[in-house]
Design a protein around this motif. Structure first.
Motif, PDB file in Angstrom:
ATOM      1  N   LEU A   1      85.940  70.638  62.278  1.00  0.00           N
ATOM      2  CA  LEU A   1      86.730  71.793  61.911  1.00  0.00           C
ATOM      3  C   LEU A   1      85.964  73.065  62.174  1.00  0.00           C
ATOM      4  O   LEU A   1      84.741  73.105  62.110  1.00  0.00           O
ATOM      5  CB  LEU A   1      87.117  71.711  60.423  1.00  0.00           C
ATOM      6  N   LEU A   2      86.699  74.116  62.474  1.00  0.00           N
ATOM      7  CA  LEU A   2      86.054  75.363  62.868  1.00  0.00           C
ATOM      8  C   LEU A   2      85.462  76.128  61.705  1.00  0.00           C
ATOM      9  O   LEU A   2      84.379  76.666  61.800  1.00  0.00           O
ATOM     10  CB  LEU A   2      87.084  76.236  63.602  1.00  0.00           C
ATOM     11  N   PHE A   3      86.150  76.197  60.593  1.00  0.00           N
ATOM     12  CA  PHE A   3      85.663  77.014  59.488  1.00  0.00           C
ATOM     13  C   PHE A   3      85.586  76.235  58.186  1.00  0.00           C
ATOM     14  O   PHE A   3      85.596  76.798  57.113  1.00  0.00           O
ATOM     15  CB  PHE A   3      86.574  78.229  59.287  1.00  0.00           C
ATOM     16  N   GLY A   4      85.498  74.927  58.248  1.00  0.00           N
ATOM     17  CA  GLY A   4      85.454  74.148  57.033  1.00  0.00           C
ATOM     18  C   GLY A   4      86.799  73.493  56.794  1.00  0.00           C
ATOM     19  O   GLY A   4      87.650  73.436  57.665  1.00  0.00           O
ATOM     20  N   PRO A   5      87.031  72.981  55.598  1.00  0.00           N
ATOM     21  CA  PRO A   5      88.212  72.188  55.340  1.00  0.00           C
ATOM     22  C   PRO A   5      89.533  72.893  55.588  1.00  0.00           C
ATOM     23  O   PRO A   5      90.507  72.263  55.950  1.00  0.00           O
ATOM     24  CB  PRO A   5      88.073  71.807  53.863  1.00  0.00           C
ATOM     25  N   ASP A   6      89.586  74.230  55.419  1.00  0.00           N
ATOM     26  CA  ASP A   6      90.857  74.935  55.572  1.00  0.00           C
ATOM     27  C   ASP A   6      91.050  75.518  56.966  1.00  0.00           C
ATOM     28  O   ASP A   6      92.118  76.025  57.281  1.00  0.00           O
ATOM     29  CB  ASP A   6      90.968  76.069  54.545  1.00  0.00           C
ATOM     30  N   ASP A   7      90.009  75.460  57.818  1.00  0.00           N
ATOM     31  CA  ASP A   7      90.106  75.962  59.189  1.00  0.00           C
ATOM     32  C   ASP A   7      90.522  77.432  59.237  1.00  0.00           C
ATOM     33  O   ASP A   7      91.219  77.871  60.140  1.00  0.00           O
ATOM     34  CB  ASP A   7      91.108  75.122  59.969  1.00  0.00           C
ATOM     35  N   VAL A   8      90.123  78.207  58.242  1.00  0.00           N
ATOM     36  CA  VAL A   8      90.482  79.621  58.154  1.00  0.00           C
ATOM     37  C   VAL A   8      89.219  80.412  57.837  1.00  0.00           C
ATOM     38  O   VAL A   8      88.436  80.023  56.975  1.00  0.00           O
ATOM     39  CB  VAL A   8      91.532  79.862  57.042  1.00  0.00           C
ATOM     40  N   PRO A   9      88.981  81.556  58.535  1.00  0.00           N
ATOM     41  CA  PRO A   9      87.808  82.363  58.213  1.00  0.00           C
ATOM     42  C   PRO A   9      87.829  82.831  56.763  1.00  0.00           C
ATOM     43  O   PRO A   9      88.877  83.194  56.231  1.00  0.00           O
ATOM     44  CB  PRO A   9      87.923  83.566  59.166  1.00  0.00           C
TER      45      PRO A   9
ATOM     46  N   GLY B   1      80.857  78.917  57.714  1.00  0.00           N
ATOM     47  CA  GLY B   1      81.701  79.538  58.728  1.00  0.00           C
ATOM     48  C   GLY B   1      80.913  80.410  59.677  1.00  0.00           C
ATOM     49  O   GLY B   1      79.689  80.532  59.589  1.00  0.00           O
ATOM     50  N   TRP B   2      81.626  81.014  60.603  1.00  0.00           N
ATOM     51  CA  TRP B   2      81.008  81.892  61.597  1.00  0.00           C
ATOM     52  C   TRP B   2      80.746  83.274  61.009  1.00  0.00           C
ATOM     53  O   TRP B   2      81.455  83.731  60.114  1.00  0.00           O
ATOM     54  CB  TRP B   2      81.927  82.050  62.797  1.00  0.00           C
ATOM     55  N   VAL B   3      79.739  83.941  61.575  1.00  0.00           N
ATOM     56  CA  VAL B   3      79.457  85.320  61.183  1.00  0.00           C
ATOM     57  C   VAL B   3      79.011  86.081  62.424  1.00  0.00           C
ATOM     58  O   VAL B   3      78.313  85.552  63.290  1.00  0.00           O
ATOM     59  CB  VAL B   3      78.379  85.399  60.071  1.00  0.00           C
ATOM     60  N   ARG B   4      79.456  87.331  62.505  1.00  0.00           N
ATOM     61  CA  ARG B   4      79.053  88.232  63.582  1.00  0.00           C
ATOM     62  C   ARG B   4      78.199  89.331  62.972  1.00  0.00           C
ATOM     63  O   ARG B   4      78.612  89.964  61.983  1.00  0.00           O
ATOM     64  CB  ARG B   4      80.295  88.829  64.257  1.00  0.00           C
ATOM     65  N   LEU B   5      77.018  89.564  63.526  1.00  0.00           N
ATOM     66  CA  LEU B   5      76.098  90.576  63.006  1.00  0.00           C
ATOM     67  C   LEU B   5      75.958  91.685  64.045  1.00  0.00           C
ATOM     68  O   LEU B   5      75.481  91.462  65.165  1.00  0.00           O
ATOM     69  CB  LEU B   5      74.735  89.951  62.712  1.00  0.00           C
ATOM     70  N   TYR B   6      76.333  92.892  63.646  1.00  0.00           N
ATOM     71  CA  TYR B   6      76.339  94.025  64.584  1.00  0.00           C
ATOM     72  C   TYR B   6      76.289  95.328  63.773  1.00  0.00           C
ATOM     73  O   TYR B   6      76.930  95.412  62.729  1.00  0.00           O
ATOM     74  CB  TYR B   6      77.614  93.981  65.427  1.00  0.00           C
ATOM     75  N   PRO B   7      75.505  96.322  64.237  1.00  0.00           N
ATOM     76  CA  PRO B   7      74.777  96.406  65.496  1.00  0.00           C
ATOM     77  C   PRO B   7      73.303  96.015  65.330  1.00  0.00           C
ATOM     78  O   PRO B   7      72.726  96.157  64.252  1.00  0.00           O
ATOM     79  CB  PRO B   7      74.895  97.892  65.840  1.00  0.00           C
TER      80      PRO B   7
END
Length: 276
Positions: free
Chosen positions: A5-13, A58-64
């Motif tokens: 699964l992409l984001f865990g059991p619920d597949d939602v960010p 889940g995924w995380v984006r770090l910017y800048p």
């Protein structure tokens, strides 16, 4: 190969928390995108990875992040496990986007082997880029980062880079002209000689995707081989990113991410390519 699964059991960010308080997180860095000109920082890099917090997977984006101006204490590389504090990026509607406190970054570990990396990456691998794009079309706040295992890689296109736009060049020139607090000279960000795109089908029924390659290593390889002529350099890029990373004995997965200004436009931010 099982599809996780992409984001865990619920597949939602996981939704961004209310408020702007700093939060601690542990992240396995999987993406280090190529640098781009920035009005404020001269150049910035988008970094992404998988949160290892037990309560916030889940995924995380770090910017800048401006890697060239980081001191050795705060720098890190792909497949490092880092701890840091970050707060929600309120100027970016994408759920996974956070603003890091770069002075808080500490590297805890480096996952050198594909075996150690697989344990963390495999549960997030999906097999339908089409489904990811359709979800964003329905809801712009849907998943903006993913790991896609292509059904078939059709090829790679490599073409000359057109150079920075006048606006981007203005940002670079302005940054370079400002005094460096360390007393050194600032070095202008050079555009790469070539840009690339992957062509692939995510499933047998897919009509095909053509996605730009924004991987830091795609640009770094060009600089390493800067003395090669154009034909040789293109051959080296094809050899690395197609013949080697997408070879039949490789379990090729593309790390992909979209653009805030164009949510349905996804690019390949990096490649995961252990042996099958």
């Amino acid at each position: 190969m099982s599809q996780g699964l992409l984001f865990g059991p619920d597949d939602v960010p996981t939704a961004k928390p209310v408020g702007d308080a700093w939060q601690r997180m542990r992240v396995l860095i999987t993406v280090k995108a190529a640098p781009n000109p920035s009005e404020t920082y001269g150049e910035t890099v988008c970094v992404a990875g998988i949160r290892l917090d037990l309560d916030s997977p889940g995924w995380v984006r770090l910017y800048p992040i401006n890697f060239r101006e980081l001191d050795s204490l705060h720098t890190f590389k792909k497949y490092d496990v880092v701890s840091l504090r970050a707060k929600p990026a309120r100027g970016d509607f994408r759920t996974e986007s956070w603003r890091p406190d770069i002075t808080s970054v500490r590297t805890e570990d480096h996952l050198r082997s594909w075996k150690r990396r697989r344990a963390h990456v495999e549960p997030y691998v999906r097999d339908s880029m089409c489904a990811i794009r359709e979800a964003v079309h329905t809801d712009p706040c849907a998943a903006s980062l993913a790991a896609i295992r292509p059904h078939r890689v059709l090829g790679i296109d490599v073409k000359p880079h057109p150079g920075w736009s006048p606006e981007d060049q203005r940002k670079i020139d302005r940054h370079v002209s400002q005094p460096d607090l360390t007393g050194g000279d600032r070095i202008a960000l050079q555009a790469p000689r070539f840009q690339g795109w992957y062509r692939y089908r995510c499933t047998p029924d897919c009509g095909g995707h053509r996605q730009g390659i924004l991987d830091w290593e795609f640009v770094a390889l060009q600089r390493t081989l800067g003395n090669r002529n154009d034909d040789d350099l293109v051959r080296e890029l094809r050899s690395a990113y197609l013949d080697r990373m997408c070879a039949p004995h490789r379990d090729t997965v593309f790390y992909v991410g979209n653009q805030a200004k164009s949510p349905r436009t996804f690019s390949v931010l990096g490649v995961y390519w252990p042996e099958r």
